[in-house]
Design an enzyme around this catalytic site. Structure first.
Site, PDB file in Angstrom:
ATOM      1  N   GLU A  54      48.598  50.547 129.101  1.00  0.00           N
ATOM      2  CA  GLU A  54      47.239  50.949 128.732  1.00  0.00           C
ATOM      3  C   GLU A  54      46.693  50.058 127.609  1.00  0.00           C
ATOM      4  O   GLU A  54      45.490  49.890 127.472  1.00  0.00           O
ATOM      5  CB  GLU A  54      47.244  52.424 128.284  1.00  0.00           C
ATOM      6  CG  GLU A  54      46.002  53.178 128.726  1.00  0.00           C
ATOM      7  CD  GLU A  54      46.121  54.688 128.610  1.00  0.00           C
ATOM      8  OE1 GLU A  54      45.890  55.363 129.607  1.00  0.00           O
ATOM      9  OE2 GLU A  54      46.446  55.186 127.520  1.00  0.00           O
ATOM     10  N   HIS A  73      71.334  49.754 142.685  1.00  0.00           N
ATOM     11  CA  HIS A  73      71.535  49.993 144.113  1.00  0.00           C
ATOM     12  C   HIS A  73      70.211  50.193 144.836  1.00  0.00           C
ATOM     13  O   HIS A  73      70.176  50.690 145.953  1.00  0.00           O
ATOM     14  CB  HIS A  73      72.461  51.201 144.296  1.00  0.00           C
ATOM     15  CG  HIS A  73      73.807  50.958 143.678  1.00  0.00           C
ATOM     16  ND1 HIS A  73      74.921  50.592 144.407  1.00  0.00           N
ATOM     17  CD2 HIS A  73      74.190  50.968 142.370  1.00  0.00           C
ATOM     18  CE1 HIS A  73      75.946  50.421 143.579  1.00  0.00           C
ATOM     19  NE2 HIS A  73      75.527  50.637 142.344  1.00  0.00           N
ATOM     20  N   LYS A 129      38.148  58.994 136.964  1.00  0.00           N
ATOM     21  CA  LYS A 129      37.588  60.298 136.590  1.00  0.00           C
ATOM     22  C   LYS A 129      36.185  60.445 137.166  1.00  0.00           C
ATOM     23  O   LYS A 129      35.819  61.487 137.696  1.00  0.00           O
ATOM     24  CB  LYS A 129      37.505  60.432 135.063  1.00  0.00           C
ATOM     25  CG  LYS A 129      38.837  60.528 134.384  1.00  0.00           C
ATOM     26  CD  LYS A 129      38.670  60.756 132.894  1.00  0.00           C
ATOM     27  CE  LYS A 129      39.975  60.523 132.181  1.00  0.00           C
ATOM     28  NZ  LYS A 129      39.837  60.347 130.747  1.00  0.00           N
TER      29      LYS A 129
HETATM   30  O1  PA5 Z   1      46.608  56.652 125.069  1.00  0.00           O
HETATM   31  C1  PA5 Z   1      45.602  57.300 125.340  1.00  0.00           C
HETATM   32  O2  PA5 Z   1      44.598  57.287 124.629  1.00  0.00           O
HETATM   33  C2  PA5 Z   1      45.572  58.175 126.573  1.00  0.00           C
HETATM   34  O3  PA5 Z   1      46.725  58.026 127.326  1.00  0.00           O
HETATM   35  C3  PA5 Z   1      45.404  59.628 126.168  1.00  0.00           C
HETATM   36  O4  PA5 Z   1      46.450  60.009 125.337  1.00  0.00           O
HETATM   37  C4  PA5 Z   1      45.358  60.537 127.406  1.00  0.00           C
HETATM   38  O5  PA5 Z   1      44.333  60.155 128.256  1.00  0.00           O
HETATM   39  C5  PA5 Z   1      45.141  61.992 126.977  1.00  0.00           C
HETATM   40  O6  PA5 Z   1      43.963  62.120 126.239  1.00  0.00           O
HETATM   41  P1  PA5 Z   1      43.635  63.405 125.404  1.00  0.00           P
HETATM   42  O7  PA5 Z   1      44.633  63.535 124.316  1.00  0.00           O
HETATM   43  O8  PA5 Z   1      42.261  63.168 124.862  1.00  0.00           O
HETATM   44  O9  PA5 Z   1      43.684  64.581 126.342  1.00  0.00           O
END
Ligand code: PA5
Length: 449
Positions: free
Chosen positions: A289, A310, A424
């Site tokens: 990310e 494996h 989303k």
């Molecule tokens: O690293 C990030 O920002 C994301 O992976 C969020 O943690 C994830 O989308 C969850 O978001 P939130 O804590 O707002 O529910």
């Protein structure tokens, strides 16, 4: 640097010495950008000083809440997704004995997870499992508006209220969210839930050392002070110098970028301890990310060896030469298991009788490493003495700092995630959410609905 060590010996045949020298300049610059908070995404650098800044009052408050939940719960459901889920699970799974889930001791609840996906079967199974067990909920969302955890929370909150009434349910819910914003914050205030704050300047995937990770880890019965102590040690090491000899995070960031530039866009994190498989999931999220944007970035993959030797072993040895490996090497197992002697020796393994499984595992690790290097795969080794809170804390901070440096070297903002919004938008349009009417029409046409 005595604890965590990075060994790059088996990468050196794949990169030139001059490249390492010249990338050192870039690393110096980006190290300075990071610490002076003048690079990309500088509003989200709270995690840099975080470990050293956690006060004893904060620890006490977390430990008090953890003790309260532990006392009254057979099961604690941790609700969250992405950065609000993976860090805690990584540490809990690494430290929990393999079969602990099969027995319950009073005061030591089982931790289960929800809100990290949308599977109906999983959710129904979970509700059934909770049956008449005494359970509590930790609900975590920084934005307070993420769909997956919000849906899971609806179901679990209703179940708690049905069983314990509104006020009894309120005692069994702890919310971890933003200081001011979001539906979860509003709900926590309205219902009077105990809550903890996720600092504004710490993004989800860098939040494991905030209450997001610390509360569930403490509820699982682990020592959060030791975890943070390890992180503080690593903070001191990697903040103080950008020199490769003194800073394993700088060296790791440099080497992975050099390999990327040399046509190796896939990094495979390898472990030989099944307890580390969720650590790999956390690492994948942190790097994927943070770096995968603007059509660039190293693809983070993971394997659990020797199991995956494996399955994926063949590809790693012999497939497309686009990858490099980072082996998470643990020097000492926590437990003991020794191969017994067999009178008939039908499997021919008596030469191993009396040998610890840990030694056999290490020889598998060494043999695989040499084979993969011979097969054209550069391999780095990240070594920790053993799996405990302290070394996991070191690893967490090591990877966070290296990730930020590496993202800067790639010239991306490691602290945003604009691409995550795309799915989303489509999901809401397909589900007919108000405000998405135009997208709904477009998608219906595309899908011939
Ligand atoms: O690293 C990030 O920002 C994301 O992976 C969020 O943690 C994830 O989308 C969850 O978001 P939130 O804590 O707002 O529910």
């Amino acid at each position: 640097m005595k604890d965590l060590r990075l060994d790059i010996e088996n990468v050196l045949p794949f990169i030139e010495q001059e490249e390492l020298i010249s990338i050192q300049k870039e690393i110096f610059y980006q190290h300075q950008q990071l610490l002076s908070k003048s690079g990309k995404g500088s509003d989200f650098l709270g995690w840099i000083d975080l470990p050293g800044d956690i006060s004893s009052e904060e620890f006490e408050s977390l430990e008090r809440s953890a003790a309260f939940l532990r006392e009254m719960s057979e099961v604690v459901v941790m609700i969250g997704i992405g950065g609000s889920y993976l860090g805690a699970r990584a540490v809990i799974e690494a430290l929990t004995p393999a079969f602990a889930g099969f027995r319950y001791h009073k005061g030591n609840p089982l931790i289960v997870y929800a809100g990290h996906q949308l599977s109906e079967d999983y959710m129904a199974d979970l509700m059934e499992f909770l049956g008449d067990k005494a359970f509590s909920v930790i609900v975590i969302s920084k934005s307070g508006t993420t769909t997956e955890p919000a849906i899971a929370f609806r179901l679990l909150k209703q179940e708690l209220e049905k069983r314990y009434g509104k006020s009894g349910a309120g005692d069994r819910i702890i919310a971890i969210t933003d200081k001011l914003r979001g539906a979860l914050k509003t709900m926590a205030d309205q219902e009077g839930y105990k809550s903890f704050v996720i600092p504004d300047d710490v993004g989800g995937r860098f939040s494991v050392l905030t209450p997001v990770g610390l509360l569930p880890i403490a509820v699982a019965g682990f020592n959060i002070r030791k975890l943070v102590e390890g992180a503080v040690e690593m903070q001191t090491v990697v903040n103080s110098s950008a020199l490769f000899e003194e800073n394993p995070a700088a060296l790791y960031a440099a080497v992975r970028n050099l390999l990327y530039r040399r046509g190796k866009p896939v990094e495979v994190l390898v472990n030989y301890e099944s307890g580390l498989s969720y650590f790999t999931e956390w690492w994948k999220q942190l790097y994927g990310e943070s770096e995968g944007k603007q059509n660039r970035g190293i693809f983070p993959a993971g394997v659990n060896f020797t199991t995956d030797l494996h399955s994926m072993g063949q590809y790693l040895q012999d497939g497309l030469r686009v990858l490099f490996e980072t082996v998470l090497s643990v020097e000492k197992p926590r437990r003991k298991a020794v191969v017994p002697e067999e009178a008939q020796n039908l499997d021919g393994l008596n030469f191993l009788s009396g040998t610890n499984l840990g030694r056999i595992n290490h020889m598998a690790e060494l043999g695989t490493l040499l084979a993969h290097v011979d097969g054209g795969v550069p391999v780095m080794k990240l070594i920790i003495p053993e799996i405990n809170e302290y070394y996991l804390g070191e690893l967490i901070y090591f990877f966070e700092f290296a990730c930020a440096l590496s993202g800067y070297i790639l010239d991306v903002n490691p602290f945003d995630q604009p691409g995550v919004e795309e799915y989303k938008r489509n999901m809401f349009a397909l589900l007919g959410k108000a405000g998405y009417e135009r997208e709904t029409q477009e998608l219906k046409k595309r899908l011939n609905w």
